[in-house]
Design a protein around this motif. Structure first.
Motif, PDB file in Angstrom:
ATOM      1  N   ASN A   9       1.184  -0.736  -0.405  1.00 44.49           N
ATOM      2  CA  ASN A   9      -0.191   0.298   0.267  1.00 44.49           C
ATOM      3  C   ASN A   9       0.484   1.265  -0.541  1.00 44.49           C
ATOM      4  OD1 ASN A   9       1.298   0.223   2.378  1.00 44.49           O
ATOM      5  ND2 ASN A   9      -1.044  -0.762   3.455  1.00 44.49           N
ATOM      6  N   SER A  10       0.280   1.957  -0.161  1.00 42.44           N
ATOM      7  CA  SER A  10       1.467   3.881  -0.061  1.00 42.44           C
ATOM      8  C   SER A  10       2.351   4.123   1.371  1.00 42.44           C
ATOM      9  CB  SER A  10       0.190   4.807   0.373  1.00 42.44           C
ATOM     10  OG  SER A  10      -0.381   4.689  -1.112  1.00 42.44           O
ATOM     11  N   ALA A  24       3.984   9.090  -0.844  1.00 42.24           N
ATOM     12  CA  ALA A  24       3.760   8.122  -2.338  1.00 42.24           C
ATOM     13  C   ALA A  24       2.291   8.076  -2.674  1.00 42.24           C
ATOM     14  CB  ALA A  24       3.846   6.661  -1.346  1.00 42.24           C
ATOM     15  N   HIS A  25       0.846   8.538  -1.999  1.00 45.93           N
ATOM     16  CA  HIS A  25       0.148   8.121  -2.904  1.00 45.93           C
ATOM     17  C   HIS A  25      -0.465   9.202  -3.507  1.00 45.93           C
ATOM     18  CE1 HIS A  25      -4.768   7.120  -2.416  1.00 45.93           C
ATOM     19  NE2 HIS A  25      -4.593   9.169  -2.617  1.00 45.93           N
ATOM     20  N   ARG A  40      -4.896   0.533  -9.033  1.00 47.46           N
ATOM     21  CA  ARG A  40      -3.879   0.581  -9.297  1.00 47.46           C
ATOM     22  C   ARG A  40      -3.556  -1.231  -9.765  1.00 47.46           C
ATOM     23  NH1 ARG A  40      -0.379   1.453  -3.470  1.00 47.46           N
ATOM     24  NH2 ARG A  40      -1.338   3.065  -3.402  1.00 47.46           N
TER      25      ARG A  40
END
Length: 55
Positions: A9-10, A24-25, A40
């Motif tokens: 995940n982020s 990151a997100h 994604r």
């Protein structure tokens, strides 16, 4: 982009790259917009088909 296709995940991406979770997100969201991907998973499929990443 190779960190995105790992099952992370982020938070995982941020830790691996030494950046904030929000950064990151946002990177992932920008890549999705640029490649016109809705998820994604679709982002990875498009990136692989365009040879941006190898699996």
């Amino acid at each position: 982009m190779s960190y995105v296709y790992c099952p992370q995940n982020s938070q995982g991406i941020a830790t691996a790259l030494g950046i904030s979770v929000s950064t990151a997100h946002e990177f992932v969201e920008k890549a999705k917009r640029k490649l016109k991907a809705k998820s994604r998973a679709e982002l990875i499929a498009v990136a692989v088909s365009l040879a941006f990443i190898d699996l």
